[in-house]
Design a protein around this motif. Structure first.
Motif, PDB file in Angstrom:
ATOM      1  N   GLN A  94     -39.226  18.754  20.106  1.00 21.04           N
ATOM      2  CA  GLN A  94     -39.457  17.596  19.223  1.00 21.04           C
ATOM      3  C   GLN A  94     -38.152  17.070  18.640  1.00 21.04           C
ATOM      4  O   GLN A  94     -38.130  16.076  17.920  1.00 21.04           O
ATOM      5  CB  GLN A  94     -40.398  18.004  18.078  1.00 21.04           C
ATOM      6  CG  GLN A  94     -41.805  18.288  18.563  1.00 21.04           C
ATOM      7  CD  GLN A  94     -42.512  19.345  17.712  1.00 21.04           C
ATOM      8  OE1 GLN A  94     -41.963  19.868  16.753  1.00 21.04           O
ATOM      9  NE2 GLN A  94     -43.745  19.671  18.084  1.00 21.04           N
ATOM     10  N   ASP A  97     -50.905  33.395  21.951  1.00 20.73           N
ATOM     11  CA  ASP A  97     -50.428  32.178  22.610  1.00 20.73           C
ATOM     12  C   ASP A  97     -49.633  31.401  21.579  1.00 20.73           C
ATOM     13  O   ASP A  97     -50.116  31.167  20.465  1.00 20.73           O
ATOM     14  CB  ASP A  97     -51.607  31.332  23.106  1.00 20.73           C
ATOM     15  CG  ASP A  97     -52.327  32.029  24.250  1.00 20.73           C
ATOM     16  OD1 ASP A  97     -51.640  32.664  25.074  1.00 20.73           O
ATOM     17  OD2 ASP A  97     -53.575  31.962  24.295  1.00 20.73           O
ATOM     18  N   ILE A  98     -48.443  30.998  21.962  1.00 24.54           N
ATOM     19  CA  ILE A  98     -47.485  30.497  20.965  1.00 24.54           C
ATOM     20  C   ILE A  98     -47.144  29.030  21.213  1.00 24.54           C
ATOM     21  O   ILE A  98     -46.871  28.633  22.348  1.00 24.54           O
ATOM     22  CB  ILE A  98     -46.198  31.347  21.038  1.00 24.54           C
ATOM     23  CG1 ILE A  98     -46.544  32.816  20.776  1.00 24.54           C
ATOM     24  CG2 ILE A  98     -45.157  30.845  20.053  1.00 24.54           C
ATOM     25  CD1 ILE A  98     -45.434  33.780  21.146  1.00 24.54           C
ATOM     26  N   ASP A  99     -47.165  28.242  20.145  1.00 23.81           N
ATOM     27  CA  ASP A  99     -46.784  26.835  20.215  1.00 23.81           C
ATOM     28  C   ASP A  99     -45.427  26.640  19.531  1.00 23.81           C
ATOM     29  O   ASP A  99     -44.950  27.541  18.859  1.00 23.81           O
ATOM     30  CB  ASP A  99     -47.880  25.989  19.561  1.00 23.81           C
ATOM     31  CG  ASP A  99     -49.180  26.087  20.348  1.00 23.81           C
ATOM     32  OD1 ASP A  99     -49.190  25.613  21.498  1.00 23.81           O
ATOM     33  OD2 ASP A  99     -50.161  26.674  19.836  1.00 23.81           O
ATOM     34  N   PRO A 100     -44.851  25.442  19.700  1.00 26.45           N
ATOM     35  CA  PRO A 100     -43.493  25.227  19.158  1.00 26.45           C
ATOM     36  C   PRO A 100     -43.395  25.341  17.637  1.00 26.45           C
ATOM     37  O   PRO A 100     -42.294  25.387  17.108  1.00 26.45           O
ATOM     38  CB  PRO A 100     -43.155  23.800  19.614  1.00 26.45           C
ATOM     39  CG  PRO A 100     -44.021  23.567  20.811  1.00 26.45           C
ATOM     40  CD  PRO A 100     -45.291  24.313  20.537  1.00 26.45           C
ATOM     41  N   ALA A 101     -44.512  25.383  16.937  1.00 24.39           N
ATOM     42  CA  ALA A 101     -44.452  25.496  15.473  1.00 24.39           C
ATOM     43  C   ALA A 101     -44.086  26.903  15.013  1.00 24.39           C
ATOM     44  O   ALA A 101     -43.837  27.122  13.823  1.00 24.39           O
ATOM     45  CB  ALA A 101     -45.783  25.085  14.837  1.00 24.39           C
ATOM     46  N   ILE A 102     -44.077  27.868  15.943  1.00 23.50           N
ATOM     47  CA  ILE A 102     -43.642  29.217  15.543  1.00 23.50           C
ATOM     48  C   ILE A 102     -42.112  29.221  15.370  1.00 23.50           C
ATOM     49  O   ILE A 102     -41.391  28.610  16.151  1.00 23.50           O
ATOM     50  CB  ILE A 102     -44.117  30.265  16.578  1.00 23.50           C
ATOM     51  CG1 ILE A 102     -45.649  30.397  16.543  1.00 23.50           C
ATOM     52  CG2 ILE A 102     -43.443  31.628  16.345  1.00 23.50           C
ATOM     53  CD1 ILE A 102     -46.238  30.961  15.251  1.00 23.50           C
ATOM     54  N   ASN A 118     -47.744  18.822  10.661  1.00 21.71           N
ATOM     55  CA  ASN A 118     -46.634  18.926  11.609  1.00 21.71           C
ATOM     56  C   ASN A 118     -46.794  17.869  12.697  1.00 21.71           C
ATOM     57  O   ASN A 118     -47.877  17.307  12.856  1.00 21.71           O
ATOM     58  CB  ASN A 118     -46.623  20.323  12.250  1.00 21.71           C
ATOM     59  CG  ASN A 118     -45.884  21.362  11.398  1.00 21.71           C
ATOM     60  OD1 ASN A 118     -45.190  21.017  10.447  1.00 21.71           O
ATOM     61  ND2 ASN A 118     -46.043  22.622  11.768  1.00 21.71           N
ATOM     62  N   PRO A 119     -45.728  17.617  13.495  1.00 13.61           N
ATOM     63  CA  PRO A 119     -45.835  16.642  14.581  1.00 13.61           C
ATOM     64  C   PRO A 119     -46.961  17.002  15.555  1.00 13.61           C
ATOM     65  O   PRO A 119     -47.604  16.121  16.124  1.00 13.61           O
ATOM     66  CB  PRO A 119     -44.486  16.739  15.278  1.00 13.61           C
ATOM     67  CG  PRO A 119     -43.544  17.278  14.251  1.00 13.61           C
ATOM     68  CD  PRO A 119     -44.365  18.158  13.361  1.00 13.61           C
ATOM     69  N   SER A 120     -47.212  18.291  15.737  1.00 10.24           N
ATOM     70  CA  SER A 120     -48.342  18.728  16.548  1.00 10.24           C
ATOM     71  C   SER A 120     -49.075  19.818  15.764  1.00 10.24           C
ATOM     72  O   SER A 120     -48.435  20.634  15.112  1.00 10.24           O
ATOM     73  CB  SER A 120     -47.826  19.268  17.889  1.00 10.24           C
ATOM     74  OG  SER A 120     -48.854  19.998  18.516  1.00 10.24           O
ATOM     75  N   ASP A 130     -50.963  22.398  16.712  1.00 10.85           N
ATOM     76  CA  ASP A 130     -51.035  23.767  17.216  1.00 10.85           C
ATOM     77  C   ASP A 130     -49.942  24.655  16.651  1.00 10.85           C
ATOM     78  O   ASP A 130     -48.793  24.242  16.558  1.00 10.85           O
ATOM     79  CB  ASP A 130     -50.848  23.776  18.743  1.00 10.85           C
ATOM     80  CG  ASP A 130     -51.935  22.993  19.428  1.00 10.85           C
ATOM     81  OD1 ASP A 130     -53.098  23.424  19.360  1.00 10.85           O
ATOM     82  OD2 ASP A 130     -51.615  21.928  20.013  1.00 10.85           O
ATOM     83  N   VAL A 131     -50.313  25.880  16.319  1.00 12.03           N
ATOM     84  CA  VAL A 131     -49.317  26.849  15.864  1.00 12.03           C
ATOM     85  C   VAL A 131     -49.352  28.089  16.748  1.00 12.03           C
ATOM     86  O   VAL A 131     -48.355  28.466  17.351  1.00 12.03           O
ATOM     87  CB  VAL A 131     -49.547  27.246  14.392  1.00 12.03           C
ATOM     88  CG1 VAL A 131     -48.519  28.292  13.946  1.00 12.03           C
ATOM     89  CG2 VAL A 131     -49.461  26.017  13.480  1.00 12.03           C
TER      90      VAL A 131
END
Ligand SMILES: [Mn+2]
Ligand SMILES: [Mn+2]
Lengths: 109, 135, 543
Positions: free
Chosen positions: A35, A65-70, B77-79, B81-82
């Motif tokens: 982002q 399962d991991i997203d970029p917010a981690i 957040n922009p997306s 999902d976490v």
């Protein structure tokens, strides 16, 4: 990426049979979210750890399962119920296909 | 005290519909209930780049009383999902902690799906502040 | 003013014995000293005229000032206590009663109380914000305070601004100081494990006393996190409850929390955490003349800048406090004989800097003070200095509660200037901000001060603004408190979309560039020679 991702873990070496122990894991990784933009305004491509798993003697214990917010240097703390001595196998999967692993034995009395 | 402008708005945020759809898909049509699931998060984030969040579900974690998965979302957040945690009987306890990014003050949402298909939800607002001054 | 007849009379009335007189009782005496902000010497400190409480905490101590304060605590107008605790007739009473504080005077009191009660009954606890806030503490990285505090022999301390000396220096000091630094609420940021000892056990008067420390929960937000990145703070009531329970389990008959949470946070804590007998609270610099009972806990708040020494005597039986007496002892410096040993140590610490400390850079025609929720003339002066020296339209000065007072007619020395500005991240930045960003900043800081949930309050005052006026609706929600932002120079409304040049100091961001605030203000004050700052209220407050 500055250095190769390096796992670090805190797992008890000993436990009683049937005990639920706490595992703490970290891996050095910048978790580039996809982002952000660089100085010239071009998007910086995503590169994250997208999956973490923990197995004990080959059986699944916990996964994520991991997203970029981690956050960078992803941290996971979770539990495992141990009934016999054995080996925890921890696996981190990178967007670029790399797989990083760590193994820790525990003695159960 | 200081202006840390990178936290100020202007970036895209996850739409409410997106959050609603992610929860509905995860819940498989069930209406999320309150109770059983506790989401723990700080009231104020010390550092928006690494905010500790924990979930714990009341469950024996054996037989029919089992937690399958816990979905974590953030609505600002922009997306949205976490992460999604998956537990097994070997987990012993349906509890996990991780650290996440929060672009601004927003709700963190956790949704747990049990082995019997029932669904629980909890939500905490976390304030992301540019910081204060002090005594 | 030595020939001032009112002062002579005032001092005749007051004696060291009066200040020390106390209804001694029970087995344990707690002495509380907090937020001295490195003030080794006696000081003037004008109490606030505005201290607004919100929600359930509106209109109750410590959110009482002036007449309301006198009424609540039965204090006579014009009396020594009225001078110590309120802004009423401040200048006249200051001239009559003189300065308060001075660590050599505090030392006299501490020694006298230890002698009266017996050392084995007294616990002396330091609430933190001890090392930062003066010229000599800045130049010696806090060593002046460490050396002097050692002579007072604290039994334990906790902290806040201590961390702004950076991780390495902080650890170096706490390892060398000879008494424990306690913090139940600081965790290693990587592994989420306790970073410091949380509890120390003492036997006093035959009673097992557990002392638990609680550092300032929002230190990494209010101060530069990059200076101590390995530590995570927070209030952590569950952790505290577990530590209280563990202390009882380990045989503690009473539990004392030495806290840097701030008053309202600790007031709420009394209903959230059970089993704490006494909270000695600091950080918000509130001086409350006696301990207040909140649910099952006694809360003592012992002011700041060395103005007071808090004392509370406890009668303990069957693991409970069954009786107590308490008093905030005002440290009237002209009335208390300085302790020779401490006076010599203070002299030794200041000697290498004597000429610079005493160097006069200007004079003030008007009262210069800082404390208050929105305004203070010291910060008005600093905002003017920033706008002029850095050529900005608007200036921001943080709502610090440390910094002392100068009376009209006093010289301004380097010592005085650093008492307002001494810190380890002093750069004065110069940025462009849009009107919308400015509003966002003010809203954010305002919510950290006036959020009705005390656990979301960080304990400072509102950021001071120069070059701009605004209205603050205290009881509105975040985003709606700040309105009518107007440029002072032109009377034009601040345009959310336009950019303005803004200067300010004490940014928590790493790599902030600009001259140090103390250098900038030395240049500004020297240039003016004599300063005069009218007590203008540029913020319209709707409470
Ligand atoms: Mn303080
Ligand atoms: Mn403080």
């Amino acid at each position: 990426m500055s250095a190769a991702p390096k796992p670090r873990v805190k797992i008890p070496k000993k436990a009683k049979a049937g005990e639920t122990v706490v595992l703490k894991t970290l891996i050095s990784h910048e978790m580039e979210s996809g982002q952000r933009k660089d100085k010239d305004g071009n998007p910086i491509p995503r590169k994250i750890i997208n999956k973490f798993t923990c197995e004990f003697n080959g059986q699944p214990v916990f996964s994520c399962d991991i997203d970029p917010a981690i956050s960078a240097n992803p941290y996971f703390e979770f539990s495992a119920k141990v009934n016999e001595s054995g080996t925890f196998k921890l696996t981190w999967v990178d967007d670029d296909g790399s797989v990083y692993t760590d193994e820790q034995t525990i003695e159960v009395a | 005290f200081v202006p840390a402008l990178q936290l100020l708005p202007g970036r895209a945020v996850a739409a409410t519909e997106e959050v609603g759809k992610l929860i509905a898909d995860f819940a498989g049509g069930k209406e999320p209930q309150s109770g059983k699931l506790t989401l723990t998060a700080p009231e104020i984030a010390e550092n928006g780049n690494t905010v500790p969040i924990s979930v714990e579900v009341e469950s024996a974690m054996e037989g029919d009383d089992m937690v399958d998965q816990v979905l974590i979302l953030a609505d600002g957040n922009p997306s949205a999902d976490v992460a999604t945690f998956a537990f097994t009987a070997l987990s012993g306890k349906a509890a996990a902690t991780t650290r996440m990014r929060l672009a601004r003050t927003q709700n963190v949402i956790a949704v747990a799906r049990m082995a019997d298909g029932s669904v629980y939800m909890d939500k905490k607002e976390v304030k992301v502040t540019i910081g204060g001054c002090g005594g | 003013y030595l020939s001032n007849p009112v002062r002579a009379m005032a001092q005749q009335k007051l004696t060291q014995d009066d200040l020390l007189s106390f209804d001694a009782r029970g087995q344990v005496t707690l002495l509380h000293f907090t937020d001295v902000h490195a003030q080794l010497m006696p000081i003037y400190f004008r109490p606030p005229d505005t201290n607004i409480g919100v929600g359930d905490y509106a209109g109750i101590p410590p959110h009482l000032v002036g007449e309301a304060f006198l009424k609540e605590f039965g204090i006579e107008a014009g009396s020594p206590l009225a001078y110590a605790h309120t802004f009423l007739d401040y200048v006249d009473l200051a001239r009559a009663y003189g300065r308060l504080g001075g660590l050599d005077r505090t030392a006299t009191l501490v020694k006298a109380i230890r002698a009266e009660r017996g050392e084995d009954k007294v616990l002396f606890l330091d609430g933190g914000d001890t090392w930062q806030g003066s010229y000599t503490s800045l130049k010696t990285n806090g060593q002046d305070m460490v050396e002097c505090m050692k002579l007072l022999k604290p039994d334990a301390m906790t902290g806040h601004w201590e961390f702004t000396f950076g991780e390495e220096r902080f650890l170096e000091i706490i390892e060398s100081m000879g008494y424990p630094f306690l913090a139940s609420n600081i965790f290693d940021a990587e592994w989420d494990e306790p970073a410091f000892d949380n509890t120390a056990m003492f036997e006093r008067g035959g009673v097992q006393v557990a002392v638990i420390g609680q550092a300032m929960p929002y230190t990494p937000i209010a101060n530069p996190r990059w200076m101590f990145p390995k530590w995570s703070f927070g209030i952590r009531p569950d952790v505290l409850q577990a530590n209280v329970d563990a202390a009882r389990e380990a045989g503690a008959e009473i539990v004392v929390l030495i806290s840097h949470n701030g008053f309202d946070v600790d007031r709420k804590l009394c209903s959230v955490v059970k089993g704490i007998d006494v909270i000695l609270t600091g950080h918000t610099h509130d001086a409350v003349p006696v301990a207040l009972q909140v649910e099952d806990t006694l809360v003592m708040s012992s002011g700041s800048h060395g103005k007071y020494l808090g004392r509370i005597d406890l009668e303990v039986s069957d693991g409970k406090v069954t009786g107590y007496s308490s008093k905030l002892i005002p440290v009237f410096s002209d009335v208390i004989a300085p302790d020779a040993e401490m006076a010599a140590k203070i002299g030794e610490m200041r000697a290498p800097y004597k000429d610079e400390l005493g160097r006069v850079i200007g004079k003030t025609d008007s009262l210069l003070y800082r404390r208050g929720n929105f305004n203070g003339t010291w910060d008005d002066l600093i905002c003017r200095g920033i706008m002029e020296e850095r050529d900005t339209q608007i200036a921001l000065s943080p709502g610090f509660r440390w910094g002392t007072t100068l009376l009209p007619g006093q010289d301004i020395t380097i010592d005085d200037l650093y008492t307002e500005t001494s810190m380890s991240y002093p750069a004065v930045y110069r940025n462009e901000m849009t009107g919308a960003q400015l509003k966002e900043v003010l809203e954010d800081v305002c919510d950290n001060l006036f959020n009705p949930d005390p656990f979301l309050q960080q304990g400072g005052d509102m950021v001071r603004v120069g070059g701009m006026t605004y209205t603050c609706t205290v009881n509105a929600k975040i985003g709606n408190r700040i309105s009518d932002m107007t440029l002072a120079a032109t009377g034009e409304p601040v345009d959310p979309d336009r950019s303005y040049v803004v200067g300010g100091w004490a940014s928590v961001n790493e790599g902030t560039e600009g001259p140090a605030i103390y250098d900038l203000m030395e240049s500004y004050i020297s240039g003016k020679g004599t300063v005069s700052v009218p007590d203008e209220r540029t913020v319209k407050v709707i409470a």
